[in-house]
Write an enzyme that holds these catalytic residues in place. Structure first.
Site, PDB file in Angstrom:
ATOM      1  N   ARG A  28     -77.353  51.853 -87.860  1.00 51.18           N
ATOM      2  CA  ARG A  28     -76.816  52.099 -86.518  1.00 51.18           C
ATOM      3  C   ARG A  28     -77.492  53.334 -85.934  1.00 51.18           C
ATOM      4  O   ARG A  28     -78.239  54.018 -86.618  1.00 51.18           O
ATOM      5  CB  ARG A  28     -75.293  52.266 -86.580  1.00 51.18           C
ATOM      6  CG  ARG A  28     -74.899  53.106 -87.765  1.00 51.18           C
ATOM      7  CD  ARG A  28     -73.737  53.983 -87.560  1.00 51.18           C
ATOM      8  NE  ARG A  28     -73.945  54.950 -86.497  1.00 51.18           N
ATOM      9  CZ  ARG A  28     -74.681  56.067 -86.623  1.00 51.18           C
ATOM     10  NH1 ARG A  28     -75.339  56.353 -87.735  1.00 51.18           N
ATOM     11  NH2 ARG A  28     -74.784  56.901 -85.610  1.00 51.18           N
ATOM     12  N   GLY A  29     -77.175  53.596 -84.652  1.00 54.70           N
ATOM     13  CA  GLY A  29     -77.806  54.735 -83.986  1.00 54.70           C
ATOM     14  C   GLY A  29     -78.997  54.225 -83.188  1.00 54.70           C
ATOM     15  O   GLY A  29     -79.756  53.372 -83.652  1.00 54.70           O
ATOM     16  N   ALA A  30     -79.153  54.786 -81.984  1.00 56.47           N
ATOM     17  CA  ALA A  30     -80.110  54.228 -81.025  1.00 56.47           C
ATOM     18  C   ALA A  30     -81.528  54.059 -81.587  1.00 56.47           C
ATOM     19  O   ALA A  30     -82.111  52.963 -81.528  1.00 56.47           O
ATOM     20  CB  ALA A  30     -80.133  55.107 -79.777  1.00 56.47           C
ATOM     21  N   ARG A  72     -76.099  44.057 -80.247  1.00 57.67           N
ATOM     22  CA  ARG A  72     -75.309  45.165 -79.696  1.00 57.67           C
ATOM     23  C   ARG A  72     -75.825  45.474 -78.288  1.00 57.67           C
ATOM     24  O   ARG A  72     -77.026  45.510 -78.069  1.00 57.67           O
ATOM     25  CB  ARG A  72     -75.407  46.418 -80.592  1.00 57.67           C
ATOM     26  CG  ARG A  72     -74.822  46.202 -81.985  1.00 57.67           C
ATOM     27  CD  ARG A  72     -74.630  47.498 -82.734  1.00 57.67           C
ATOM     28  NE  ARG A  72     -73.561  48.301 -82.161  1.00 57.67           N
ATOM     29  CZ  ARG A  72     -73.322  49.573 -82.514  1.00 57.67           C
ATOM     30  NH1 ARG A  72     -74.095  50.175 -83.404  1.00 57.67           N
ATOM     31  NH2 ARG A  72     -72.335  50.244 -81.963  1.00 57.67           N
ATOM     32  N   ASP A 109     -77.130  56.761 -76.418  1.00 62.50           N
ATOM     33  CA  ASP A 109     -77.604  55.390 -76.692  1.00 62.50           C
ATOM     34  C   ASP A 109     -78.354  54.815 -75.511  1.00 62.50           C
ATOM     35  O   ASP A 109     -79.137  53.877 -75.659  1.00 62.50           O
ATOM     36  CB  ASP A 109     -76.418  54.502 -77.049  1.00 62.50           C
ATOM     37  CG  ASP A 109     -75.703  55.074 -78.266  1.00 62.50           C
ATOM     38  OD1 ASP A 109     -74.816  55.926 -78.081  1.00 62.50           O
ATOM     39  OD2 ASP A 109     -76.075  54.700 -79.392  1.00 62.50           O
ATOM     40  N   ASN A 163     -72.946  57.431 -74.347  1.00 66.51           N
ATOM     41  CA  ASN A 163     -72.912  57.849 -75.765  1.00 66.51           C
ATOM     42  C   ASN A 163     -71.564  57.456 -76.364  1.00 66.51           C
ATOM     43  O   ASN A 163     -70.685  56.919 -75.684  1.00 66.51           O
ATOM     44  CB  ASN A 163     -73.151  59.360 -75.880  1.00 66.51           C
ATOM     45  CG  ASN A 163     -73.475  59.782 -77.309  1.00 66.51           C
ATOM     46  OD1 ASN A 163     -74.294  59.134 -77.965  1.00 66.51           O
ATOM     47  ND2 ASN A 163     -72.842  60.823 -77.800  1.00 66.51           N
TER      48      ASN A 163
END
Ligand code: MRU
Length: 372
Positions: free
Chosen positions: A54-56, A97, A252, A262
């Site tokens: 996960r995480g941009a 997502r 994000d 975010n």
């Protein structure tokens, strides 16, 4: 970054078998360090959707390697059927997502490169492999530079405080686990710490999935950075009492006008920071800018996740990670995963090209080639 002295990136191709991509499965952290092997684009899509990764920035790198896995498994009888499999795989990845713009950005970049490569299927697979590597390397390098620019701000505060500890508040996990290496919000902190500046980090727990308490705290601990985990609603109180010198978060998706999408709760921290005169910085690589969106509140898609994440909590019980119910049996939950902080609340954007105002003028000043 190092995990118990060994350097890791969050994603890599398996040395012994290049048909396998390996990620750190973040669902098990901080309790277990698990590497997951992925061999198909479907497996990569599940890993993104269910937040093993996960995480941009990392989602972008996963998308790049997802297209590489698609290329490895695509029909090889003709270029047309190969390309149509790649296109379909791009759609599958994009549907995982909605909020982090890096996902679509990386898929489009890969598909463009593979189409432009021309030639036979084999050379297109090579292009997909190479492009995935470039996306990942670029992410790591951009985060490294963000660290250098951001550390200057921390250093200035430290000088103003005559060397006293600089207290930094962060939300969610925009650390190296959310990127390929270094992270965004944490990169300046690591760099400042490495330069010998005294820092301490207030880590928002970040309900409902607790990325702060589980991931940011773990990372900072592995690097030796002093930190304290706080309940999500504590930041305002700390700011009122002069206990926060600056806030740094990741994002994000940030519009080219400076509105910041975010993790849910970021907006409230920005309001509290504004009310207390605390500088509020957002760190991001250029892959996280949305060059088309102007009004973040109206336009940034906000992911809604399963209410079960709000109604329950995960933790360690007798060496096993278990889920326990917090809420009454029949009380429904609602789970907005992101919010938008308007540009007017943001002191500056820390990018790989330097720091700018959160405004179209500021952003396009650093990225004139994106002129819209
Ligand atoms: O839902 P997540 O964990 O993928 O959320 C994304 C984030 O990691 C945060 O919003 C972060 O602050 C910005 S992206 C590195």
């Amino acid at each position: 970054m190092n995990v118990q002295g060994t350097h890791y990136r969050t994603i890599r191709v398996m040395k012994e078998n290049p048909a396998v991509v390996q990620i750190i499965d973040q669902r098990h952290l901080p309790h277990k360090f698990v590497i997951e092997d992925l061999s198909t684009v479907e497996e990569m899509a599940v890993a993104i959707k269910d937040m093993h990764a996960r995480g941009a920035g990392l989602i972008g790198a996963c998308a790049g390697y997802g297209i590489y896995l698609a290329a490895m498994n695509a029909p090889k009888d003709s270029v047309a059927s190969f390309m149509s499999f790649i296109e379909e795989s791009g759609k599958t990845l994009k549907a995982t997502r909605p909020t982090a713009v890096n996902l679509a950005w990386a898929v489009d970049r890969q598909i463009e490169a593979v189409s432009a490569a021309g030639g036979n299927v084999e050379s297109r697979i090579q292009t997909a492999f190479k492009t995935a590597g470039i996306i990942a390397d670029e992410d790591a390098e951009f985060c490294r530079r963000i660290g250098e620019y951001g550390a200057e701000v921390i250093e200035e505060i430290s000088k103003r405080k005559k060397g006293d500890t600089v207290n930094i508040l962060t939300h969610c996990n925009a650390g190296w686990l959310a990127f390929v290496d270094y992270g965004t919000a944490t990169a300046p902190i690591y760099e400042a710490y490495n330069r010998g500046i005294k820092v301490h980090v207030w880590v928002d727990e970040t309900r409902p999935r607790n990325q702060g308490a589980r991931l940011t705290a773990w990372e900072l601990g592995e690097h030796g950075v002093p930190h304290s985990i706080i309940a999500d609603n504590t930041g305002g109180h700390l700011m009122q009492h002069g206990m926060v010198d600056m806030v740094i978060t990741g994002t994000d998706r940030t519009t080219y006008t400076g509105d910041v999408g975010n993790k849910i709760g970021t907006y409230l921290k920005a309001l509290a920071a504004m009310d207390n005169g605390v500088p509020f910085y957002v760190a991001l690589p250029s892959s996280t800018f949305d060059w088309k969106m102007k009004d973040g509140v109206a336009e940034i898609p906000i992911e809604q996740r399963d209410a079960a994440e709000v109604r329950t909590i995960n933790g360690l019980y007798k060496s096993e990670i278990v889920t326990v119910q917090l809420a009454p049996d029949n009380s429904p939950g609602v789970n907005y995963a992101f919010d938008v902080t308007p540009a007017r609340l943001v002191t500056g954007l820390i990018t790989e090209r330097g720091i700018c105002d959160a405004s179209a003028k500021g952003v396009l000043g650093l990225y004139p080639e994106k002129g819209v």
